[in-house]
Write an enzyme that holds these catalytic residues in place. Structure first.
Site, short mmCIF file in Angstrom:
data_model
loop_
_atom_site.label_atom_id
_atom_site.label_comp_id
_atom_site.label_asym_id
_atom_site.label_seq_id
_atom_site.Cartn_x
_atom_site.Cartn_y
_atom_site.Cartn_z
N SER A 1 -0.25 3.86 -2.19
CA SER A 1 0.44 4.30 -0.98
C SER A 1 1.94 4.05 -1.17
O SER A 1 2.33 3.28 -2.06
CB SER A 1 -0.07 3.52 0.24
OG SER A 1 0.79 3.67 1.35
N TYR A 48 -2.78 -4.48 4.29
CA TYR A 48 -2.71 -3.16 3.67
C TYR A 48 -1.62 -3.10 2.59
O TYR A 48 -1.88 -2.70 1.46
CB TYR A 48 -2.46 -2.08 4.73
CG TYR A 48 -2.53 -0.68 4.17
CD1 TYR A 48 -3.77 -0.10 3.88
CD2 TYR A 48 -1.38 0.05 3.91
CE1 TYR A 48 -3.85 1.18 3.36
CE2 TYR A 48 -1.45 1.33 3.38
CZ TYR A 48 -2.68 1.89 3.11
OH TYR A 48 -2.75 3.16 2.58
#
Length: 318
Positions: free
Chosen positions: A164, A176
């Site tokens: 990401s 995350y």
């Protein structure tokens, strides 16, 4: 001088365009194993590669997800149930893959399975909140890769890891970003170690995309639950106004989500089928124009942007 420079740059991009258009031969004989195919990127990629004639081995978390995927694809696609947090499940899926690929090996491994929540200031969270995300996004990905790497090496194939933009710049609390930084580090070391075997490793560093993993409604609901569970000290330090502003920021970000998931799956497909795949792909306008440039900026400048422009201030902030 400037004309000479423009000519060199143009020649570079022309040569890169030509190299990247070259496609691997005999794709219909290639096996691709994809995790996280219940929905989102994995589901679309499985259908996309199936349409192209590749032999897709799709791993889903639920039988319902697997059944729905089989109903949308040809008989060539096969599914298996996989929970990447469970060693026994990974071992069973690995044996299942071995039985199907045989001596040909596994051409492509796509580590797509992942979760996003909880997403909140770190102080609102517990150790278990971090563990839950790391188990799926990082440790599960590593175990799946190590279990199947011999098969990929046999085929001199590809490993595609979904990271990401938050593996390049950490702008939110929770596990995350930590997990995606780990994906970047693991992928870089793996690429250097196995390149001599003819195996290529690609990283997908996507921007914001609208998937079931992180819908605006889910993020807002989770944030409210975390606030309700927070200690009184935390609530006094941050204040109700902070919560409201944070939720408003999430709603604003939800408006710029891209719903065109094919921007990501096209990158995955290229990494699997091109003779000369890229090391990193950055699908999404926000990744290319905002987050990646930010990752190269001085830390003090990024901190200032974060402090003054992006995130609200706690009630007791100085």
């Amino acid at each position: 001088m400037w004309l000479y420079l423009v000519g060199l740059v143009s020649l570079y991009y022309l040569l890169r365009w030509y190299r990247e258009r070259q496609v691997v031969s005999h794709l219909r004989d290639k096996y691709i194993f994809i995790t996280g195919c219940d929905s989102g990127f994995g589901n679309l990629l499985a259908r996309q590669l199936d349409l192209r004639g590749l032999r897709v081995l799709a791993a889903c978390l639920t039988e319902q997800g697997a059944e729905q995927l089989r109903g949308q694809t040809s008989d060539r696609l096969e599914t298996v149930i996989l929970d990447v947090t469970q060693t026994e499940s990974i071992a069973a899926a690995t044996q299942w893959v071995k039985e199907r690929v045989g001596d040909r090996g596994l051409w492509g491994l796509v580590n797509n399975a992942g979760i996003f929540l909880p997403w909140a200031p770190n102080e609102w969270l517990t150790k278990q909140n971090f563990v839950n995300i790391l188990d799926v996004n990082l440790l599960g990905m590593i175990e799946v890769t190590l279990s199947l790497l011999a098969l990929v090496r046999k085929a001199r194939g590809r490993v595609v890891n979904v990271s990401s933009v938050f593996g390049r710049v950490s702008l939110c609390g929770g596990g995350y970003c930590i997990s995606k930084y780990g994906v970047e580090a693991f992928s870089d070391s793996l690429r250097r170690e196995i390149s001599s075997f003819g195996v290529k490793v690609a990283i997908i560093e996507s921007g914001y995309f609208k998937t079931g993993m992180a819908s605006k409604e889910m993020v807002l609901q989770n944030l409210q639950e975390l606030w309700d569970q927070a200690s009184q000290d935390v609530k006094e330090a941050y204040g109700k106004k902070f919560l409201g502003s944070y939720m408003k920021m999430i709603e604003t970000m939800g408006k710029i989500y891209s719903s065109n998931l094919s921007l990501v799956t096209d990158c995955m497909e290229h990494a699997l089928t091109a003779c000369h795949p890229r090391t990193r792909y950055s699908p999404g306008w926000d990744a290319k124009l905002f987050y990646l440039p930010m990752s190269y900026m001085p830390t003090a400048l990024v901190d200032a942007m974060d402090y003054y422009l992006l995130f609200p201030k706690p009630e007791q902030a100085q």
